[in-house]
Write a protein that holds these residues in place. Sequence first.
Motif, PDB file in Angstrom:
ATOM      1  N   LYS A  69       0.824  -1.202   0.000  1.00  0.00           N
ATOM      2  CA  LYS A  69       0.000   0.000   0.000  1.00  0.00           C
ATOM      3  C   LYS A  69       0.858   1.251   0.000  1.00  0.00           C
ATOM      4  O   LYS A  69       0.513   2.252  -0.628  1.00  0.00           O
ATOM      5  CB  LYS A  69      -0.918  -0.004   1.232  1.00  0.00           C
ATOM      6  CG  LYS A  69      -2.189  -0.791   1.016  1.00  0.00           C
ATOM      7  CD  LYS A  69      -3.094  -0.712   2.230  1.00  0.00           C
ATOM      8  CE  LYS A  69      -2.482  -1.463   3.402  1.00  0.00           C
ATOM      9  NZ  LYS A  69      -3.416  -1.588   4.541  1.00  0.00           N
ATOM     10  N   ASP A  70       1.969   1.192   0.725  1.00  0.00           N
ATOM     11  CA  ASP A  70       2.877   2.338   0.768  1.00  0.00           C
ATOM     12  C   ASP A  70       3.298   2.767  -0.635  1.00  0.00           C
ATOM     13  O   ASP A  70       3.333   3.956  -0.945  1.00  0.00           O
ATOM     14  CB  ASP A  70       4.129   2.008   1.583  1.00  0.00           C
ATOM     15  CG  ASP A  70       3.946   2.319   3.055  1.00  0.00           C
ATOM     16  OD1 ASP A  70       2.862   2.842   3.403  1.00  0.00           O
ATOM     17  OD2 ASP A  70       4.859   2.040   3.839  1.00  0.00           O
ATOM     18  N   ALA A  71       3.601   1.785  -1.476  1.00  0.00           N
ATOM     19  CA  ALA A  71       4.040   2.090  -2.840  1.00  0.00           C
ATOM     20  C   ALA A  71       2.931   2.803  -3.598  1.00  0.00           C
ATOM     21  O   ALA A  71       3.175   3.766  -4.327  1.00  0.00           O
ATOM     22  CB  ALA A  71       4.427   0.800  -3.558  1.00  0.00           C
ATOM     23  N   VAL A  72       1.691   2.343  -3.391  1.00  0.00           N
ATOM     24  CA  VAL A  72       0.558   2.940  -4.085  1.00  0.00           C
ATOM     25  C   VAL A  72       0.365   4.386  -3.620  1.00  0.00           C
ATOM     26  O   VAL A  72       0.141   5.292  -4.435  1.00  0.00           O
ATOM     27  CB  VAL A  72      -0.731   2.119  -3.840  1.00  0.00           C
ATOM     28  CG1 VAL A  72      -1.905   2.730  -4.575  1.00  0.00           C
ATOM     29  CG2 VAL A  72      -0.526   0.670  -4.278  1.00  0.00           C
ATOM     30  N   LEU A  73       0.476   4.595  -2.325  1.00  0.00           N
ATOM     31  CA  LEU A  73       0.303   5.943  -1.789  1.00  0.00           C
ATOM     32  C   LEU A  73       1.429   6.869  -2.246  1.00  0.00           C
ATOM     33  O   LEU A  73       1.216   8.051  -2.483  1.00  0.00           O
ATOM     34  CB  LEU A  73       0.243   5.895  -0.257  1.00  0.00           C
ATOM     35  CG  LEU A  73      -1.049   5.306   0.297  1.00  0.00           C
ATOM     36  CD1 LEU A  73      -0.923   5.022   1.775  1.00  0.00           C
ATOM     37  CD2 LEU A  73      -2.226   6.236   0.034  1.00  0.00           C
ATOM     38  N   GLN A  74       2.610   6.305  -2.353  1.00  0.00           N
ATOM     39  CA  GLN A  74       3.753   7.062  -2.862  1.00  0.00           C
ATOM     40  C   GLN A  74       3.428   7.567  -4.273  1.00  0.00           C
ATOM     41  O   GLN A  74       3.567   8.756  -4.566  1.00  0.00           O
ATOM     42  CB  GLN A  74       4.962   6.123  -2.900  1.00  0.00           C
ATOM     43  CG  GLN A  74       6.313   6.794  -2.829  1.00  0.00           C
ATOM     44  CD  GLN A  74       7.437   5.759  -2.778  1.00  0.00           C
ATOM     45  OE1 GLN A  74       7.278   4.682  -2.219  1.00  0.00           O
ATOM     46  NE2 GLN A  74       8.569   6.094  -3.381  1.00  0.00           N
TER      47      GLN A  74
ATOM     48  N   SER B 222       8.418  10.559   9.919  1.00  0.00           N
ATOM     49  CA  SER B 222       8.567  10.892   8.501  1.00  0.00           C
ATOM     50  C   SER B 222       7.193  11.061   7.861  1.00  0.00           C
ATOM     51  O   SER B 222       6.167  10.865   8.500  1.00  0.00           O
ATOM     52  CB  SER B 222       9.320   9.779   7.790  1.00  0.00           C
ATOM     53  OG  SER B 222       8.535   8.607   7.819  1.00  0.00           O
ATOM     54  N   LYS B 223       7.196  11.417   6.594  1.00  0.00           N
ATOM     55  CA  LYS B 223       5.937  11.557   5.873  1.00  0.00           C
ATOM     56  C   LYS B 223       5.136  10.258   5.895  1.00  0.00           C
ATOM     57  O   LYS B 223       3.910  10.284   5.995  1.00  0.00           O
ATOM     58  CB  LYS B 223       6.213  11.967   4.415  1.00  0.00           C
ATOM     59  CG  LYS B 223       6.388  13.455   4.233  1.00  0.00           C
ATOM     60  CD  LYS B 223       6.597  13.820   2.778  1.00  0.00           C
ATOM     61  CE  LYS B 223       7.924  13.300   2.285  1.00  0.00           C
ATOM     62  NZ  LYS B 223       8.268  13.800   0.939  1.00  0.00           N
ATOM     63  N   ASP B 224       5.852   9.142   5.826  1.00  0.00           N
ATOM     64  CA  ASP B 224       5.181   7.846   5.873  1.00  0.00           C
ATOM     65  C   ASP B 224       4.320   7.710   7.123  1.00  0.00           C
ATOM     66  O   ASP B 224       3.199   7.217   7.063  1.00  0.00           O
ATOM     67  CB  ASP B 224       6.209   6.706   5.838  1.00  0.00           C
ATOM     68  CG  ASP B 224       6.549   6.300   4.422  1.00  0.00           C
ATOM     69  OD1 ASP B 224       5.943   6.869   3.489  1.00  0.00           O
ATOM     70  OD2 ASP B 224       7.402   5.418   4.240  1.00  0.00           O
ATOM     71  N   ALA B 225       4.871   8.156   8.250  1.00  0.00           N
ATOM     72  CA  ALA B 225       4.137   8.062   9.508  1.00  0.00           C
ATOM     73  C   ALA B 225       2.850   8.877   9.424  1.00  0.00           C
ATOM     74  O   ALA B 225       1.790   8.440   9.877  1.00  0.00           O
ATOM     75  CB  ALA B 225       5.006   8.559  10.657  1.00  0.00           C
ATOM     76  N   VAL B 226       2.949  10.063   8.835  1.00  0.00           N
ATOM     77  CA  VAL B 226       1.783  10.942   8.714  1.00  0.00           C
ATOM     78  C   VAL B 226       0.728  10.296   7.822  1.00  0.00           C
ATOM     79  O   VAL B 226      -0.465  10.303   8.142  1.00  0.00           O
ATOM     80  CB  VAL B 226       2.186  12.322   8.157  1.00  0.00           C
ATOM     81  CG1 VAL B 226       0.977  13.237   8.059  1.00  0.00           C
ATOM     82  CG2 VAL B 226       3.259  12.950   9.035  1.00  0.00           C
ATOM     83  N   LEU B 227       1.176   9.701   6.725  1.00  0.00           N
ATOM     84  CA  LEU B 227       0.235   9.058   5.816  1.00  0.00           C
ATOM     85  C   LEU B 227      -0.412   7.837   6.469  1.00  0.00           C
ATOM     86  O   LEU B 227      -1.579   7.541   6.226  1.00  0.00           O
ATOM     87  CB  LEU B 227       0.944   8.662   4.521  1.00  0.00           C
ATOM     88  CG  LEU B 227       1.301   9.849   3.621  1.00  0.00           C
ATOM     89  CD1 LEU B 227       2.243   9.406   2.511  1.00  0.00           C
ATOM     90  CD2 LEU B 227       0.043  10.458   3.016  1.00  0.00           C
TER      91      LEU B 227
END
Lengths: 261, 261
Positions: free
Chosen positions: A185-190, B184-189
């Motif tokens: 999912k992280d990749a998709v959100l990226q 990081s931004k990942d945490a926020v997302l």
Amino acid sequence: MKVIHYNPSSLEEAVKIIRDALTSKKLMVIYGCCTIIYEGRGASRLTQGDRLVIVKRDGSVLVHRPFGYSPVNWQPETTDISLSVENGELVMKALRLTPREILEIRFTKIYTITHAILDDRGEFIEYLSEEEIRDYLSKNPSTIEEGLITIDVEKRVEPGFIDLYCRDRNGNVVIIEIKRTTASKDAVLQLKRYIDAVKKYMPRERIRGIIVAPSISKSALELTEKLKLEYKRIDISQIYKVLRSRQRGKSLLHYIGKAKS
Amino acid sequence: MKVIHYNPSSLEEAVKIIRDALTSKKLMVIYGCCTIIYEGRGASRLTQGDRLVIVKRDGSVLVHRPFGYSPVNWQPETTDISLSVENGELVMKALRLTPREILEIRFTKIYTITHAILDDRGEFIEYLSEEEIRDYLSKNPSTIEEGLITIDVEKRVEPGFIDLYCRDRNGNVVIIEIKRTTASKDAVLQLKRYIDAVKKYMPRERIRGIIVAPSISKSALELTEKLKLEYKRIDISQIYKVLRSRQRGKSLLHYIGKAKS
DNA sequence: CGTGCCAGGTGCCAT
DNA sequence: ATGGCACTTGGCACG
């Protein structure tokens, strides 16, 4: 390579042997019984037991237990290693300044120390990194879709780097996010973030987004559909085969993971 | 602990010594000159040089160069290690089934092999893990905000686990994402995803989201504001101090990193 | 077993 | 130094 083994009869003798390895920048392996204290970014204690301690010539320290891949405690490239004997224990302190961290190994018994000078000038070559795959796909965008043209690679936009910035046969902007393993999912959100960033600059254009990976997790695929993005499966072993055959090396890809989904 | 050193005069002898360690599940350290092939999730080659090879009793294999923290090649818990002598080289193949990977070490020369049985029943205690911090904050939510009440910890929602599910003094739902290092931004997302998931179930409620961390990156903070989330700084070393003083252990937190921003 | 997520992540490279 | 991101990430917990 020359390897020397020592069996120190006292901790004081062990101190001398260890100090010698440190000053002459040898690789050292210590078999000993110890307790360990670590404090820095985190903190930990390890009660008494037999361990394998490696000290490398750059000051890296690794403490290994008899099982598992990971060292239980470590210090990467310490500035300073100090030694002393306190209350019948040989105390090795490996200090690191940034971040400020200390690893304290207290040996109650040292069984064996080995010193060695390794002559290692070997070259390490890595294949199938994301970079290699990206490079291949940028030069062969039709692997992803017929008629695709690469405009930019690693294009800098506000939230980060776009792997491939392309246009499709209809002239639409296509943003591609590459993953060498299962896309999450992280990749998709990226990818979504990149698209939103690009949309700011070209609010009228239709911008497509494609996740390119050998496989994708179920929830990531659902998210892809929800966000109106696309997923394109690629065959990593196929790319490996093509690249290796070009490089006149014999292909040994029996073990290269085949994608599943 | 008993450590035995071997200096095999031939590769055939080395095979026997290595096989003995494998069958008797000893820890083994090999000093040798080798080339390495790895194929699996990725692929790599390492040309000739002196290395330290560690084989643990669970089949983990680590290949270390004379510098650096990380092994240059490895295999975590292999199912199968095979040995043979081919063209004047001792070939050790460490196979792993899931994922399917092979590590092939080809020794042209073996200098020393040491066998050891480590008696390590030590207990490893970790402090300041995210879990410990989460546990502390769940019991002391006022550290985050006066009047906050913890409703649930590690609450399962569709996209993952919510660290802390709370209500504030006004009865609003508050979702908290904890990071033990710079957020990081990942945490926020991640936090955003949780909020969206919870909003589905309670579309009318106002749902607050707070990133709780010792620091946050600039772009992550901007994203926090853009998404109308909040950031609350916590002092990790303070939590460590409180926890340790309660546990009647002397405080040794001279090295615990102080948060900056 | 896959999926998700933490980790003293580590390492590399950019600003 | 900070940030952004890949990694053979490894490791664990959970469905």
